[in-house]
Design a protein around this motif. Structure first.
Motif, mmCIF file in Angstrom:
data_model
loop_
_atom_site.group_PDB
_atom_site.id
_atom_site.type_symbol
_atom_site.label_atom_id
_atom_site.label_comp_id
_atom_site.label_asym_id
_atom_site.label_seq_id
_atom_site.Cartn_x
_atom_site.Cartn_y
_atom_site.Cartn_z
ATOM 1 N N GLU A 104 3.981 -2.970 3.168
ATOM 2 C CA GLU A 104 4.734 -1.885 2.551
ATOM 3 C C GLU A 104 5.994 -2.433 1.893
ATOM 4 O OE1 GLU A 104 3.401 1.737 5.569
ATOM 5 O OE2 GLU A 104 5.529 1.386 5.166
ATOM 6 N N SER A 113 -1.417 -3.536 6.991
ATOM 7 C CA SER A 113 -0.843 -3.070 5.728
ATOM 8 C C SER A 113 0.405 -3.869 5.369
ATOM 9 C CB SER A 113 -0.499 -1.579 5.819
ATOM 10 O OG SER A 113 0.506 -1.350 6.790
ATOM 11 N N THR A 158 2.495 3.726 10.381
ATOM 12 C CA THR A 158 1.755 2.910 9.429
ATOM 13 C C THR A 158 0.557 2.300 10.142
ATOM 14 O OG1 THR A 158 1.961 1.202 7.717
ATOM 15 C CG2 THR A 158 3.085 0.795 9.815
ATOM 16 N N VAL A 194 0.830 -1.207 0.000
ATOM 17 C CA VAL A 194 0.000 0.000 0.000
ATOM 18 C C VAL A 194 0.863 1.256 0.000
ATOM 19 C CG1 VAL A 194 -1.899 -1.175 1.152
ATOM 20 C CG2 VAL A 194 -0.185 0.008 2.532
ATOM 21 N N SER A 212 -5.788 -1.259 13.218
ATOM 22 C CA SER A 212 -6.621 -1.248 12.028
ATOM 23 C C SER A 212 -7.882 -0.447 12.281
ATOM 24 C CB SER A 212 -6.989 -2.679 11.629
ATOM 25 O OG SER A 212 -7.820 -3.251 12.629
#
Length: 620
Positions: free
Chosen positions: A475, A473, A469, A431, A576
């Motif tokens: 990355e 996710s 972050t 992402v 989240s």
């Protein structure tokens, strides 16, 4: 009044909210080991242990560290952290148990709790730094502070678990750890060591570290089932007399399970194998600064070993099949903090010289001198003779023979595999992409790790996160080396997938093909040659934040001199959106009860409260 459809919507929201709350409560209690407050209570101090931090003589037979095993889902250990000075003036450090075991190997299973009651029995020293809130333990860092990092484990960075930024245990203080290993923890070799800022290098060079084994590797790599295993903890230490490094003079001596290979004699240790017996060698480079490139040689010829795990993860096991795929290699590059587990064939009867060596490692114009050295001679002896010598050697170190793991085997029973911690990472779409870089002011011993576009800053426990972050996710990070010495990238709480190693050959280095596509927690980024026309060496990694761990933790260079000198930063993983909604709901309900003086029930669903509830729950 609410209409029937609105009331139905309210009822649905209420049920969903209560479900979220119940689920969140269960998850919170599981992460903390239940509802007990024992994790925050101060344990009884452990008195200092006599004859702490004993070391075997050069040329000794290498015996495994003593083993401690979990039982019924719990391994409880009492540690006295101590120091002494050896005959060459080195400061030694160690974790001692009340019955005299030094730096034992801690064996756990996925889902277990590792409970450690730690007492810092090193001498008091002056305050170095005040630690801003929130504190975990002491509020100041001193020259003798300690904490424990459970390196490579995918465990919580919360207080009393694997938290190293704010956790300080000072001289005379006791502290309680309750580290919960997730049920999907990969089976393999991990390790523990102090991580108080500015004190890591001295603690590691003093020997304050030990191994952790998450059991079950034979379930994923059946070829190791029933093999004799040896656990080798490689460390480094000051060279006696502190000669200037260069040529054959290393920057640091190395040791294997505390047996020194000390300059200038560099007498090898002795590793024993039974004739015709395959062995699993489980090796941790627990050095502060020394990079190892291990090779087994028979009559000077490199031997092929089968690497079955990197950094605690069975090789190739995260592709959906769950079965590991051993990687053949003639050398095993281990940066400081790296681990590898590999199958070794014994020497045949016609071999006249069998050795374990570390090849020379080019670390760059500003790097340390890591020359080639013979670590151990490999001898073939009958199994009973090996057990006798290993037990005798353990006793000579002040360890009871009952604690010595003279002959240890991987369980022969192959059990079921469990869910994969990193499954699907290779196919997951990042992402966000980031570029980070290592840089330094070498004459001033100032070291930095910086996200591109930010200003380089030296680490302090009181600085804000450099990266934020979100849980869930994935990355993609590219880590560049813009300095003229090697650096070793490590991140806490998770592993990353190695996607590429770039611009190595342009700068005189060679990529390590064995780690391509593997999951690591530590990776080497070799030096830049200083030529402005050459691109910076870099690695590209896929970072996995899909796990349950949220909060603040660190990433850094694992050359401890660099880490202590500022080459570390904080990342914050926010919960989240679902978890965040749960937290907002809990906060709202608590404030609602306090404001209106009633417990949760139908009142909170009255129309006048609904708009506020919707705003609290669903606004970001």
């Amino acid at each position: 009044m609410l209409t029937a459809s609105e009331r139905a919507g309210v009822d649905t929201m209420r049920i969903s909210l209560l479900t979220l709350l119940a689920s969140g409560l269960a998850l919170s209690m599981a992460a903390c080991g239940g509802g007990s407050s024992a994790g925050s209570s101060s344990p009884q101090p452990i008195p200092p242990i006599a004859n702490a931090c004993q070391r075997p003589a050069a040329g000794s037979v290498v015996s495994d560290p003593p083993d401690l095993f979990s039982k019924n889902g719990v391994l409880k250990v009492d540690f006295s952290y101590q120091t002494t000075v050896d005959a060459d003036g080195r400061n030694l450090f160690c974790f001692m148990t009340p019955d005299g075991l030094e730096n034992p190997t801690l064996h756990v299973n996925p889902g277990d709790h590792l409970i450690i009651n730690l007492t810092n029995n090193t001498p008091a020293t002056p305050v170095v730094l005040k630690i801003d809130k929130p504190n975990c333990g002491a509020k100041v860092l001193t020259g003798s502070s300690v904490n424990i990092h459970f390196h490579g484990t995918n465990t919580s960075p919360s207080c009393h678990s694997d938290e190293v930024i704010k956790t300080m245990v000072n001289s005379g203080q006791a502290f309680h750890y309750d580290v919960h290993f997730p049920k999907d923890e990969p089976p393999g070799l991990y390790w523990y060591h102090p991580h108080a800022h500015m004190l890591v290098e001295s603690a590691l060079q003093g020997g304050g570290s030990g191994a952790i084994v998450v059991e079950g590797i034979q379930n994923f790599v059946p070829s190791v089932a029933g093999l004799t295993q040896q656990i080798f903890v490689m460390r480094d230490q000051n060279v006696a007399g502190n000669p200037t490094p260069g040529g054959d003079i290393p920057s640091w001596d190395v040791t294997i399970n505390n047996v020194p290979i000390a300059y200038p004699a560099e007498i090898p240790a002795i590793i024993q194998m039974a004739p015709g017996e395959l062995q699993l060698w489980r090796v941790s480079n627990s050095s502060a600064d020394t990079i190892l490139d291990l090779q087994v040689q028979y009559d000077d010829a490199p031997q092929t070993v089968q690497i079955v795990a990197f950094d605690g993860v069975p090789a190739g096991s995260q592709d959906g099949t769950m079965t590991g795929s051993p990687v053949p290699a003639t050398d095993v590059l281990l940066p400081p903090a790296g681990r590898a587990e590999f199958i070794v064939n014994p020497p045949t009867a016609d071999v006249t010289s069998a050795t374990l060596v570390t090849l020379g490692v080019a670390t760059g114009p500003d790097g340390d001198n890591d020359p080639p050295r013979t670590i151990a001679n490999i001898e073939t002896v009958a199994s009973d003779d090996s057990a006798t010598v290993a037990t005798t050697n353990a006793t000579a170190q002040g360890v009871s023979s009952s604690g010595a793991s003279s002959v240890s085997k991987v369980p022969s029973t192959i059990g079921p595999k469990w869910s994969q911690r990193f499954y699907g990472l290779a196919a997951a779409k990042p992402v966000k992409s980031r570029t980070l870089y290592f840089s330094e002011n070498n004459p001033l011993s100032e070291f930095y790790i910086t996200e591109q576009g930010a200003t380089p800053v030296l680490f302090s426990p009181n600085i804000p996160p450099a990266i934020v972050t979100t849980q869930g996710s994935v990355e993609e990070w590219t880590i560049q080396n813009q300095s003229e010495e090697n650096h070793e990238f490590h991140i806490h709480q998770l592993h990353f997938l190695v996607e590429s190693q770039d611009n190595f050959t342009e700068n005189g280095s060679t990529p390590d093909p064995s780690i391509d596509g593997q999951l690591l927690d530590t990776i080497q980024v070799p030096y830049w040659d200083g030529n402005v026309g050459d691109p910076y060496p870099s690695v590209t990694l896929k970072m996995d934040f899909r796990g349950p761990d949220t909060g603040d933790f660190v990433y850094h260079c694992h050359i401890a001199e660099h880490e202590d000198g500022g080459m570390m930063a904080i990342i914050r993983v926010e919960p989240s959106s679902t978890a965040a909604a749960l937290e907002r709901a809990k906060l709202y309900l608590a404030s609602f009860e306090q404001s209106f003086g009633f417990t949760r029930g139908p009142e909170m669903m009255q129309p006048e409260n609904m708009d506020n509830m919707k705003r609290i729950l669903f606004e970001r």
